[in-house]
Design a protein around this motif. Structure first.
Motif, PDB file in Angstrom:
ATOM      1  N   THR A   1       0.783  -1.382  -0.087  1.00 48.31           N
ATOM      2  CA  THR A   1       0.089  -0.037   0.019  1.00 48.31           C
ATOM      3  C   THR A   1       0.800   1.283  -0.117  1.00 48.31           C
ATOM      4  O   THR A   1       0.523   1.943  -0.684  1.00 48.31           O
ATOM      5  CB  THR A   1      -0.926   0.135   1.142  1.00 48.31           C
ATOM      6  OG1 THR A   1      -1.897  -1.191   1.089  1.00 48.31           O
ATOM      7  CG2 THR A   1      -1.789   1.189   1.267  1.00 48.31           C
ATOM      8  N   MET A   2       1.892   1.251   0.691  1.00 39.63           N
ATOM      9  CA  MET A   2       2.988   2.398   0.868  1.00 39.63           C
ATOM     10  C   MET A   2       3.402   2.646  -0.412  1.00 39.63           C
ATOM     11  O   MET A   2       3.789   3.828  -0.885  1.00 39.63           O
ATOM     12  CB  MET A   2       3.925   2.111   1.982  1.00 39.63           C
ATOM     13  CG  MET A   2       3.267   2.249   3.361  1.00 39.63           C
ATOM     14  SD  MET A   2       2.677   3.961   3.900  1.00 39.63           S
ATOM     15  CE  MET A   2       0.840   3.583   3.775  1.00 39.63           C
ATOM     16  N   LEU A   3       3.919   1.500  -1.213  1.00 41.76           N
ATOM     17  CA  LEU A   3       4.729   1.550  -2.602  1.00 41.76           C
ATOM     18  C   LEU A   3       3.504   2.339  -3.553  1.00 41.76           C
ATOM     19  O   LEU A   3       3.969   3.034  -4.265  1.00 41.76           O
ATOM     20  CB  LEU A   3       4.913   0.208  -3.044  1.00 41.76           C
ATOM     21  CG  LEU A   3       6.189  -0.435  -2.602  1.00 41.76           C
ATOM     22  CD1 LEU A   3       6.495  -1.790  -2.756  1.00 41.76           C
ATOM     23  CD2 LEU A   3       7.446   0.415  -3.022  1.00 41.76           C
TER      24      LEU A   3
ATOM     25  N   LEU B   1      -4.769   1.404   4.197  1.00 37.44           N
ATOM     26  CA  LEU B   1      -5.848   1.176   3.132  1.00 37.44           C
ATOM     27  C   LEU B   1      -7.211   2.270   3.201  1.00 37.44           C
ATOM     28  O   LEU B   1      -7.387   2.977   2.199  1.00 37.44           O
ATOM     29  CB  LEU B   1      -6.247  -0.013   3.251  1.00 37.44           C
ATOM     30  CG  LEU B   1      -5.616  -1.208   2.424  1.00 37.44           C
ATOM     31  CD1 LEU B   1      -6.558  -2.613   2.516  1.00 37.44           C
ATOM     32  CD2 LEU B   1      -5.623  -0.762   0.841  1.00 37.44           C
ATOM     33  N   LEU B   2      -7.463   2.435   4.499  1.00 38.61           N
ATOM     34  CA  LEU B   2      -8.685   3.208   4.660  1.00 38.61           C
ATOM     35  C   LEU B   2      -8.378   4.762   4.374  1.00 38.61           C
ATOM     36  O   LEU B   2      -8.988   5.671   3.804  1.00 38.61           O
ATOM     37  CB  LEU B   2      -9.107   3.086   6.064  1.00 38.61           C
ATOM     38  CG  LEU B   2     -10.619   4.113   6.514  1.00 38.61           C
ATOM     39  CD1 LEU B   2     -11.448   3.687   5.555  1.00 38.61           C
ATOM     40  CD2 LEU B   2     -10.755   3.820   7.908  1.00 38.61           C
TER      41      LEU B   2
ATOM     42  N   GLN C   1      -9.685   0.347  -2.791  1.00 41.24           N
ATOM     43  CA  GLN C   1      -9.020  -0.802  -1.986  1.00 41.24           C
ATOM     44  C   GLN C   1      -8.932  -2.211  -2.667  1.00 41.24           C
ATOM     45  O   GLN C   1      -8.150  -2.988  -2.735  1.00 41.24           O
ATOM     46  CB  GLN C   1      -9.829  -0.949  -0.729  1.00 41.24           C
ATOM     47  CG  GLN C   1      -9.984   0.311   0.058  1.00 41.24           C
ATOM     48  CD  GLN C   1     -10.834   0.277   1.272  1.00 41.24           C
ATOM     49  OE1 GLN C   1     -11.301  -0.930   1.846  1.00 41.24           O
ATOM     50  NE2 GLN C   1     -11.173   1.276   1.906  1.00 41.24           N
ATOM     51  N   GLN C   2      -9.952  -2.763  -3.316  1.00 42.24           N
ATOM     52  CA  GLN C   2     -10.114  -3.863  -4.097  1.00 42.24           C
ATOM     53  C   GLN C   2      -9.069  -3.845  -5.225  1.00 42.24           C
ATOM     54  O   GLN C   2      -8.435  -4.864  -5.239  1.00 42.24           O
ATOM     55  CB  GLN C   2     -11.589  -3.819  -4.685  1.00 42.24           C
ATOM     56  CG  GLN C   2     -12.506  -4.113  -3.414  1.00 42.24           C
ATOM     57  CD  GLN C   2     -13.962  -4.505  -4.216  1.00 42.24           C
ATOM     58  OE1 GLN C   2     -14.264  -3.628  -5.348  1.00 42.24           O
ATOM     59  NE2 GLN C   2     -14.975  -4.968  -3.828  1.00 42.24           N
ATOM     60  N   LYS C   3      -8.842  -2.723  -5.878  1.00 42.35           N
ATOM     61  CA  LYS C   3      -7.698  -2.839  -6.866  1.00 42.35           C
ATOM     62  C   LYS C   3      -6.336  -2.848  -6.156  1.00 42.35           C
ATOM     63  O   LYS C   3      -5.270  -3.837  -6.814  1.00 42.35           O
ATOM     64  CB  LYS C   3      -7.655  -1.572  -7.518  1.00 42.35           C
ATOM     65  CG  LYS C   3      -6.797  -1.256  -8.612  1.00 42.35           C
ATOM     66  CD  LYS C   3      -7.051   0.008  -9.304  1.00 42.35           C
ATOM     67  CE  LYS C   3      -8.236   0.202 -10.147  1.00 42.35           C
ATOM     68  NZ  LYS C   3      -8.304   1.344 -10.966  1.00 42.35           N
ATOM     69  N   VAL C   4      -5.963  -2.270  -4.935  1.00 39.53           N
ATOM     70  CA  VAL C   4      -4.905  -2.669  -4.335  1.00 39.53           C
ATOM     71  C   VAL C   4      -4.547  -3.946  -3.977  1.00 39.53           C
ATOM     72  O   VAL C   4      -3.687  -4.908  -4.255  1.00 39.53           O
ATOM     73  CB  VAL C   4      -4.851  -1.687  -3.036  1.00 39.53           C
ATOM     74  CG1 VAL C   4      -3.392  -1.965  -2.421  1.00 39.53           C
ATOM     75  CG2 VAL C   4      -4.737  -0.240  -3.545  1.00 39.53           C
TER      76      VAL C   4
ATOM     77  N   HIS D   1      -1.946  -7.055  -5.444  1.00 37.18           N
ATOM     78  CA  HIS D   1      -0.842  -7.574  -4.632  1.00 37.18           C
ATOM     79  C   HIS D   1      -1.372  -9.062  -4.050  1.00 37.18           C
ATOM     80  O   HIS D   1      -0.642  -9.573  -3.308  1.00 37.18           O
ATOM     81  CB  HIS D   1      -0.536  -6.817  -3.359  1.00 37.18           C
ATOM     82  CG  HIS D   1       0.015  -5.419  -4.134  1.00 37.18           C
ATOM     83  ND1 HIS D   1       1.343  -5.321  -4.441  1.00 37.18           N
ATOM     84  CD2 HIS D   1      -0.543  -3.939  -4.206  1.00 37.18           C
ATOM     85  CE1 HIS D   1       1.375  -3.963  -4.942  1.00 37.18           C
ATOM     86  NE2 HIS D   1       0.373  -3.322  -4.832  1.00 37.18           N
ATOM     87  N   GLY D   2      -2.444  -9.393  -4.435  1.00 38.67           N
ATOM     88  CA  GLY D   2      -3.059 -10.557  -3.851  1.00 38.67           C
ATOM     89  C   GLY D   2      -2.157 -11.751  -4.087  1.00 38.67           C
ATOM     90  O   GLY D   2      -2.189 -12.575  -3.317  1.00 38.67           O
TER      91      GLY D   2
END
Length: 431
Positions: free
Chosen positions: A73-75, A263-264, A273-276, A280-281
């Motif tokens: 998320t930070m990236l 995320l929030l 959020q779903q895209k992130v 990375h899933g």
């Protein structure tokens, strides 16, 4: 018999993954199950061993799952963009400076003794640089692995804590005598970084370019960047690292909370959020699934007593008339022992036997602890398939575990040998 089957399990596992006959996760599960059945254990018993191993690694699995999500998320949000840009500008496209800089930064970051946090921080910052300059990513995983080795002897690392507790000693008697050896190890790692850097500079040359993040981002990456939240993300990450080092909150819980906050705040819309998560899933699954597979592997080897019998076999191989070589032999074999034994199995199973044997021959048992720390799950943990953080390292560096091991093993053993020589010259251990 159990000892023989235990060594066969390790050997077959290593052959399977290094020859790429099976994936790591498959080999981690299938190999101990097959040899467990050959040892005479029924499926129910093996299942109980496996579930015990899974329970032991569950906190680590949760930690890594959400730690990867947090730093991903930070990236995406662009937290490390300024760092990457600054480093690229300072090294001026020189692979030598990049690789040596990787080693130095890794050592500094690893002063906290936490391999997981070190891998996430250093690789998140340097992977884009290696990709941009087309430096071999095995060099990245290899140099980071080497650089944490000598620093992992700090008394607050989990490995040193095991040695200190097993020998009922303290940092003054275990860590302090090894300081000259650690310095020798650091110098060796910097030398190796220089060698790798010279090779990559010869292969790639010095690239003269101006690094511009916006020009190197895809449209999707640009949409996920949050430059206005840079300071918030930086402070959140600093706070997270401080809490992690202080141990105020259990690490798995800390990263679950931190990743949800990240995320929030960065992506308040559900679609973002779903895209992130989707992006990375796969990486999250690969890291976490290997952790639980490794739990099955170590759980069966431990529950079946194969590890205990392997330890007894190794001790029996040492001839009594050469007992004075016990500390030196322990040091030299400590790096390969990381492939065979988990830190718990080694420091709570092998080291007590070795130290007791040393005492019977008039050798200071603390020398066994100092010798073991010169390689076993210090220099050795970033190449061992028995530690969770190894999978995080190769996963973040986007390299294969077998290739990583083949590439860096001899250099890692070199670190242990250099530190062993330093320990012998300064009296930390004796011939």
């Amino acid at each position: 018999m159990l000892s023989l089957l235990g060594f066969a399990t390790i050997l077959i596992f290593l052959v399977l993954i290094m020859t790429k006959k099976l994936s790591v996760i498959t080999a981690l599960v299938i190999t101990p199950l097959v040899f467990g059945l050959l040892a005479g254990f029924n499926p129910k018993e093996l299942g109980e061993f496996a579930i015990t191993g899974i329970k032991q690694v569950a906190p680590t699995g949760i930690l890594l799952m959400f730690a990867v999500l947090y730093f991903a998320t930070m990236l995406d949000a662009g937290l490390f963009d300024p760092v990457v840009a600054a480093i690229i500008k300072s090294v001026k496209g020189d692979p030598l400076k990049v690789i040596v800089g990787t080693a130095i930064l890794t050592m500094i970051v690893h002063l906290d003794g936490d391999g997981t946090a070190t891998f996430m921080i250093v690789l998140s910052a340097f992977l884009p640089i290696y990709k941009q300059l087309k430096i071999n990513r095995l060099v990245l995983s290899g140099i980071v692995a080497l650089s944490v080795g000598p620093m992992h002897l700090v008394p607050w690392s989990g490995t040193s804590a095991r040695a200190i507790s097993t020998l009922k000693s303290d940092a003054v008697h275990i860590f302090n005598p090894n300081i000259p050896a650690i310095i020798g190890g650091v110098l060796w790692v910097l030398f190796v970084a220089y060698v790798f850097g010279k090779k990559e500079r010869k292969r790639l040359g010095i690239i003269d370019f101006q690094y511009n993040h916006k020009e190197n981002l895809t449209e999707e990456q640009s949409l996920l960047r949050r430059p206005k939240l840079l300071w918030f993300n930086a402070l959140l990450t600093i706070f997270l690292i401080i809490v992690l080092m202080k141990g105020w909150i259990p690490a798995p819980v800390l990263f679950v909370l931190a990743s949800m906050v990240a995320l929030l705040i960065n992506y308040p819309k559900l679609a973002e959020q779903q895209k992130v998560l989707k992006n990375h899933g796969t990486n999250i699954f690969m890291v976490s699934s290997m952790i639980f597979a490794a739990g099955i592997f170590s759980g069966i080897l431990t529950g079946s007593k194969m590890i205990e019998e392997m330890a007894n076999t190794l001790v029996a191989l040492i001839p009594s008339n050469h007992a004075n070589l016990l500390p030196t032999l322990t040091a030299i074999t400590s790096l390969p022992a990381s492939i065979l034994f988990t830190p718990d199995a080694y420091y709570f199973g092998v080291v007590p036997i070795l130290s007791q044997t040393a005492t019977q021959f008039g050798i200071d048992p603390l020398e066994i602890g100092r010798a073991a720390l010169l390689g076993q799950m210090t220099v050795g943990f970033p190449i061992s398939p028995l530690t969770a953080s190894t999978f995080l390292l190769v996963g973040l560096a986007e390299v294969d575990l077998g290739e990583h091991q083949r590439f860096i093993f001899r250099w890692a053993w070199g670190t242990t040998i250099v530190m062993t020589i330093g320990a012998l010259l300064t009296g930390s251990i004796h011939l």
